[in-house]
Structures are given as C-alpha cells and as structure tokens.
Design an enzyme around this catalytic site. Structure first.
Site, PDB file in Angstrom:
ATOM      1  N   THR A  34     -10.673  -3.528   0.657  1.00 46.83           N
ATOM      2  CA  THR A  34     -11.823  -2.992   1.403  1.00 46.83           C
ATOM      3  C   THR A  34     -13.073  -3.799   1.046  1.00 46.83           C
ATOM      4  OG1 THR A  34     -12.473  -1.446  -0.327  1.00 46.83           O
ATOM      5  CG2 THR A  34     -10.842  -0.641   1.272  1.00 46.83           C
ATOM      6  N   ILE A  65       1.768  -0.099   7.190  1.00 47.70           N
ATOM      7  CA  ILE A  65       2.426  -1.394   7.093  1.00 47.70           C
ATOM      8  C   ILE A  65       2.488  -2.080   8.471  1.00 47.70           C
ATOM      9  CG2 ILE A  65       4.511  -2.622   6.323  1.00 47.70           C
ATOM     10  CD1 ILE A  65       2.760  -1.105   4.117  1.00 47.70           C
ATOM     11  N   THR A  74       0.823  -1.217   0.000  1.00 46.62           N
ATOM     12  CA  THR A  74       0.000   0.000   0.000  1.00 46.62           C
ATOM     13  C   THR A  74       0.852   1.260   0.000  1.00 46.62           C
ATOM     14  OG1 THR A  74      -1.653  -1.194   1.260  1.00 46.62           O
ATOM     15  CG2 THR A  74      -1.803   1.221   1.284  1.00 46.62           C
ATOM     16  N   GLU A  96      -6.456  -5.592   3.412  1.00 45.28           N
ATOM     17  CA  GLU A  96      -6.558  -6.817   2.570  1.00 45.28           C
ATOM     18  C   GLU A  96      -7.708  -6.698   1.575  1.00 45.28           C
ATOM     19  OE1 GLU A  96      -4.602  -9.380   2.457  1.00 45.28           O
ATOM     20  OE2 GLU A  96      -3.522  -9.420   4.355  1.00 45.28           O
ATOM     21  N   GLY A 137      -1.153 -12.592  -5.283  1.00 47.19           N
ATOM     22  CA  GLY A 137      -1.105 -14.005  -4.893  1.00 47.19           C
ATOM     23  C   GLY A 137      -0.883 -14.159  -3.387  1.00 47.19           C
TER      24      GLY A 137
END
Ligand code: TGC
Ligand code: FAD
Length: 387
Positions: free
Chosen positions: A369, A167, A136, A367, A241
C-alpha cells in the site's frame, strides 16, 4: 523552436534506444488497435479479455525480461515501457502481464530447478499456461511475515492448508505460486489446477480492476510433490524479491494511465465551449493541466532512472518503493482531476478517466500500500522501522 511533445515534455524519447522505442510503439499500437476497442465493455461487464492473451504472448510480452525458455530477454526499460503502454489501455491488462511475468515466471526462473523451468516457462511465455501468485491472506496483506498458510512434509510430498485472498488471475490460472510457512521457514510451491483440495473462488462486486480476475484460493490438505517446491529460496526474501520485480513495472504502468487521462481531457477541454470560449482557455483549467504535465514528467524521469539503475544491477528495493508511491499517487490524482474536468460525462465509461481512476484505487493498494512504501522510505531516512 521545435514543438514539445505534450506527453513527453522532457524528451524521454531521445533517452531510449531504437529497440526500446520500437517495443514501446508496437505495444502502443496493440493497445490502440486491439485492446482499447474491447476493454471498456469488459470493464462494464466485469470480465477479463482472455481473447487478448495469445496476442500478448505473440508480441513477446510474457516473461519478457527472462533469458531463454522462449522468453524475449529484454532489458528493464523495455519491460517498463511495456507496462506503461499496457496500462495506458487498462490496469487490468498490465496486471495480467505483471503477475504472469514478475510474480509467477520470475520465481520459477530465479528460485526453481532446471526441470521446473523447462516444465513451465515455455508454455507460460506462449500464454498456454497462466499463472497466479498467492502471498496475501485474509487477515492482513501488508504483513506477510504473519502468514498462516502452512506446508507440512509427509514422505515425498508436502501437505498445504490455509487460504489466500485478492489473487489476480486466480480463477483462470493453471498454476499458482503459493507461499507457505514450513518448519524451515517460508517456502514457495507451484500448485496445479485440479489438485485435490485446491479451490479458487472469484471475488465478485469489485468496483476496481473490473477487467481483471481476482480470487480467493483455498487449500484443504492439498498434497503437493516435492518436485513442485521451489528449491532455491527460503524465507520472506523469496516473495519480496518477486514483489520488487513487479513493483518496478508498476512504477511505469500508471504513467500510461495518467497520459491516457490527460490526453483525453486536453481534447475535451479544447473542444468544449463554455462562457463563450474553450474550457481550456481558462487559467484555472490550464493550471490543472500544467500540474498534470509536471507530475507526469517527474514520474517519467523517476522510472527511466530506476530502469537504468536496474539494468546496471544497482536498483535498491527502497528506490522502487519511492517510485511506486510517487507514480501511483500521481496517476490517481490526475485521473480524479480529469474525471472532474469531464463534468457529468466523466462519470461514464465512455470516457477513460473514471475507469483509470477506479483501477488505480487497486494499484495504490496492491504490491504494498502507499503507507507501506512511505514507511519503507521513513525507515531508509531514520534507520527506524515503524511498521
Ligand atoms: P524483513 O523481514 O526486514 O525482510 C525479510 C527479508 O526480505 C528481504 N527483503 C527484500 N528482498 C527483495 N525485495 C524487497 N523489497 C525486500 N524487502 C525485504 C530482506 O533483506 C530480508 O532478507 P534476509 O536475507 O535478511 O532474510 O522485511 P521488511 O521489514 O523489509 O518487510 C516489511 C514490509 C512491510 C516492507 C513487507 O512485509 C512488505 O512489503 N509488505 C507488503 C506486502 C505486499 O506488498 N504484498 C503484495 C502481494 S502481491 C500483490 O499485491 C500482487 S498485485 C499484482 C497485480 O495484479 O499487478
Ligand atoms: P491491510 O494490510 O489490512 O491494510 C489496511 C490499511 O492499513 C491500509 O491502508 C494500509 O496501508 C494500512 N496499514 C497497514 N499497516 C500499517 C502500519 N503499520 N501503519 C499504518 N497503516 C498501516 N495479493 C497477492 O498475493 N497476489 C495477488 O495477485 C494480488 N492481487 C491483488 C489484486 C487486487 C485487485 C487487489 C485489491 C489486491 C491484490 N493483492 C494480491 C493483495 C494486495 O497485495 C493487498 O490488498 C495489500 O498488500 C494490502 O493488504 P490488505 O488488503 O490485507 O490491507
């Protein structure tokens, strides 16, 4: 007739193997006996319970799905149950394990060289090396394809510039898996604490995930050797992934938060007497409790099915999106409703509901929204991308 378990109305327990039940119960004991006595105070103070890391590692919870390198090689349902039990304690504890396992160890395992796996994974499994995952960026996390952080080749090294935001583990991490744009597409690099130009700054004033470290990462001409680049992936499918692995675990985690809240509120409303009868004897209260039981049961069935699909190698990212959306929303609604049923007591961290409620405000955002996951399902139904 046998009495149903109120927190397992559809007898999920009988669908688990003996090993899966044993893992769930041993993590559950750790959470009850070791984590829960510490967590509320850490949440109040805004500190991460670092003293639990060694015990978490000794239980084999770090990189638990990976084979070799000191990892436990458990199946996906076991990993899910670990996440469920940890998050019954606190989302911050589950976040720590998700990031270490799915977002840092997994990319090294799946995209790294043999030398990189040997170098980092055994120490990470023991909790001696802590990792974080930088995808992000400040200008917009939902759209990682638009990342600005870039890496430029310079002889045998890469030079990285840019920044990452929000983070988890950033300030306590020894290594960071950082995704950066290069002339050949997006690539992953393992940055090490102390590399000149690499700085982590803790984000203060959080009202959510207070028992977890969240940081900004800055890269100012950080020189990273080619040996620290993950050689086996290129493009956004690399970080996405990893997200699929972590999001899968997150579908299970909030089931734990919801069970903790419901458990607490069933006890509370059974004991508390108002208008001459227990609060739980009111139809209006039972309707709310029943709705919680219904929602938890649906979430349990979704995650178990997802886990079995994952173990069969058939799980699709859109299925993970549906379960992440459903299960986090379910838990957030339940935590808020439980907070209300606790009345004034519900606003203090002496009770668990408000802590879970505040934590879940992060879980519904990170992860992917809720909206991102809804749009993934919209795209699956229509074939049209509305991002
Ligand atoms: P698209 O450009 O179509 O696809 C790019 C490539 O990636 C592949 N792919 C996936 N692979 C694995 N898993 C997935 N979920 C995947 N989704 C896509 C895709 O097949 C393609 O491969 P190739 O070979 O064709 O190049 O990307 P998209 O349109 O699907 O993605 C759009 C969108 C919005 C869904 C995606 O950008 C997204 O998921 N955005 C949200 C970003 C996000 O979730 N960030 C989370 C940061 S980490 C974090 O929050 C950690 S919190 C941890 C904690 O504390 O617990
Ligand atoms: P934005 O992407 O700016 O979104 C803002 C709002 O716009 C949201 O409501 C979103 O749903 C909505 N929106 C976005 N696009 C659309 C659209 N097309 N249509 C309609 N609505 C839209 N990231 C990491 O890389 N590593 C980590 O370890 C990590 N840990 C985190 C820990 C915490 C506690 C938190 C809060 C976040 C963490 N994140 C991490 C970042 C997280 O993944 C992002 O916050 C998330 O992806 C959303 O990005 P954003 O905050 O920039 O919001």
């Amino acid at each position: 007739m046998a009495k149903l378990n109120p927190y397992d109305l559809y007898d999920i327990d009988s669908q688990l193997t003996e090993e899966e039940r044993m893992i769930r119960d041993s993590v559950g004991r750790f959470v009850d006996e070791r984590a829960l006595p510490l967590i509320p105070e850490h949440f109040d103070k805004g500190t991460f319970p670092k003293e639990l890391v060694t015990e978490v590692a000794d239980l084999g919870l770090l990189g638990s799905s990976l084979e070799g390198y000191g990892c436990a090689g458990l199946n996906s349902v076991s990993y899910g149950l670990i996440c469920q039990e940890l998050e019954r304690g606190d989302s911050g504890l589950r976040s720590f394990v998700s990031v270490q396992s799915s977002l840092c160890m997994y990319p090294i395992y799946a995209y790294g060289s043999e030398e990189q796996r040997e170098r980092w994974l055994p120490g990470m499994a023991k909790g001696e090396i802590i990792g974080c995952f930088g995808l992000t960026e400040p200008h917009g996390g939902s759209d990682p394809a638009n990342m600005k952080t870039h890496a430029k080749r310079d002889g045998d090294d890469w030079v990285i510039n840019g920044s990452k935001m929000w983070i988890t583990n950033g300030n306590i991490a020894d290594i960071a898996v950082v995704w950066a744009r290069t002339e050949e597409g997006i690539m992953g690099f393992v940055l090490e604490k102390g590399m000149p130009g690499f700085e982590a700054r803790a984000i203060k004033s959080k009202m959510s995930l207070r028992a977890s470290v969240t940081s900004e990462l800055y890269f100012d001409n950080v020189r990273v050797p080619e040996a620290n680049r993950l050689p086996n992936v290129k493009g956004l499918k690399g970080p996405l992934g990893c997200l699929t692995q972590a999001r899968y675990g997150i579908t299970w985690g909030p089931i734990g938060s919801a069970i903790a809240c419901l458990n607490e509120v069933v006890d509370y409303t059974s004991d508390r007497e108002l208008f001459g009868r227990p609060l739980a004897a009111n139809q209006a209260v039972q309707l709310r409790l029943a709705e919680m039981g219904r929602q938890i049961t649906l979430a349990q069935l979704l995650s178990l099915r997802l886990g079995r699909l994952k173990d069969e190698g058939k799980m699709q990212p859109a299925q993970v999106s549906l379960a992440k959306w459903n299960n986090v929303r379910m838990a957030l609604d339940i935590a808020r409703d439980c907070r209300d049923l606790l009345g004034g007591s519900g606003i203090t961290t002496e009770y668990h509901a408000i802590r879970h409620m505040l934590n879940l405000e992060s879980v519904i955002t990170y992860e992917g929204t809720e909206t991102v996951h809804q749009l993934v399902i919209g795209r699956e139904l229509t074939g049209i991308s509305a991002f």
